[in-house]
Scaffold this active site. Structure first.
Site, PDB file in Angstrom:
ATOM      1  CG  ASP A   9      -7.299 -15.264  -3.151  1.00  0.00           C
ATOM      2  OD1 ASP A   9      -7.337 -14.010  -3.558  1.00  0.00           O
ATOM      3  OD2 ASP A   9      -6.168 -15.863  -2.656  1.00  0.00           O
ATOM      4  CG  HIS A 242      -1.350  -6.890  -0.016  1.00  0.00           C
ATOM      5  ND1 HIS A 242      -0.003  -6.283  -0.070  1.00  0.00           N
ATOM      6  CD2 HIS A 242      -1.813  -7.223   1.013  1.00  0.00           C
ATOM      7  CE1 HIS A 242       0.233  -6.255   1.420  1.00  0.00           C
ATOM      8  NE2 HIS A 242      -0.907  -6.824   2.044  1.00  0.00           N
TER       9      HIS A 242
END
Length: 317
Positions: A9, A242
């Protein structure tokens, strides 16, 4: 050589994962699926094409993913964390409107069929696009070699709610579907990725060795991210990457992670635990076996993580 399709994303940590993949000599990035998540789908898709243009890798196909979760609800974006355009202070000079109305999974399926049993999918955003792909063509998706998800939080609080991590919370219906229907699945959750830190000193070292327009974005973007995290978690020593951690899991770096195997479900109906990832880690439980077993990263070696990231991003290979 690992043939990787990245589902992203395209916020800040997605950008670092993409840069790492482009620079790693053992990664063949054969495609990127970009959907909504940190920002809307059009911005996310625009960001990927902009970054690939800076890297002079416009040969890599970019596929438009989902625009909203499977529930049909309007997605929630995070401009306070990733910036209005998804890349911190960077504003790509390309209008996002150019990328509207372009969802098409046929290119994804073509890539998988052309590389049967070789493709590794690394999903670092919402699970919606991946769930749709499995639903549309389970036969083609059965030819994927391995799948890695950045998502969930086990034995630790979430970051979107008290119990839910943002990727799973953003579409728990899709996350649960993927965890229940994907063979050879590895989940790299928040309890691990939060420890995948780069300090400002390490970011400065990477910046001192940058040698492309793409790499020159790393420092301003991660400086922005660091300031955000100082507000979210005062005193944190660096910025957690992450998505990069999930990508690195796909490379089988010796000693980087410790794993357990459990069946995983994601709460997608209840109100108070919506988006929570659930696995059984009670005393006396052990690794499971069978098609519904998921490999879950439980520990990360920070020294190995930092050493590998610096090696790749400072051009030492």
């Amino acid at each position: 050589m690992k043939k990787v399709i990245l589902f992203a994303d395209t916020g800040i940590d997605d950008m670092i994962a993409l840069t790492y993949a482009l620079k790693h000599p053992e990664v063949d990035l054969i495609g990127v699926v970009s959907g909504y998540g940190n920002i809307d789908r059009e911005k996310a898709l625009r960001n990927v094409e902009y970054l690939l243009e800076l890297a002079e890798r416009t040969d890599i196909p970019v596929i438009a993913g989902a625009t909203r979760p499977l529930s049909g609800d309007d997605p929630v974006f995070f401009p306070d964390i990733h910036g209005a355009e998804g890349l911190g202070p960077v504003r790509p000079p390309i209008p996002e409107e150019r990328y509207a109305n372009r969802t098409n999974f046929s290119k994804l399926f073509q890539l998988i069929k052309a590389n049967r049993n070789e493709v590794i999918i690394v999903n670092v955003g919402r699970c919606t696009s991946l769930a749709i792909a499995h639903y549309l063509s389970p036969e083609v998706m059965a030819d994927v070699k391995e799948t890695y998800l950045m998502g969930g939080a086990f034995n630790e609080p979430g970051n979107a709610t008290e119990v839910a991590e943002a990727n799973f919370f953003g579409d728990p219906i899709a996350a649960n579907y993927v965890c229940q229907h994907t063979a050879n699945l590895t989940v790299v959750p928040l309890n691990v990725t939060r420890e995948a830190l780069l300090t400002p000193r390490e970011v400065n070292l990477i910046d001192s060795r940058s040698d492309s327009p793409l790499e020159e974005l790393i420092k301003p973007i991660l400086d922005f991210y660091y300031e955000v995290y100082q507000q979210l978690e005062p005193g944190i020593t660096g910025t957690p990457l992450h998505d990069l951690a999930a990508l690195m899991a796909a490379l089988d770096i010796p000693g980087l992670f410790e794993y357990k195997k459990r069946e995983v479900t994601v709460e997608h109906q209840g109100e108070f635990a919506y988006g929570e990832s659930i696995a059984d880690f009670r005393p006396g439980t052990s690794d499971c076996f069978g098609p519904n077993c998921v490999r879950i990263a439980m520990e990360i070696d920070q020294d190995i993580f930092v050493a590998d990231v610096l090696e790749i991003l400072t051009n030492h290979r």
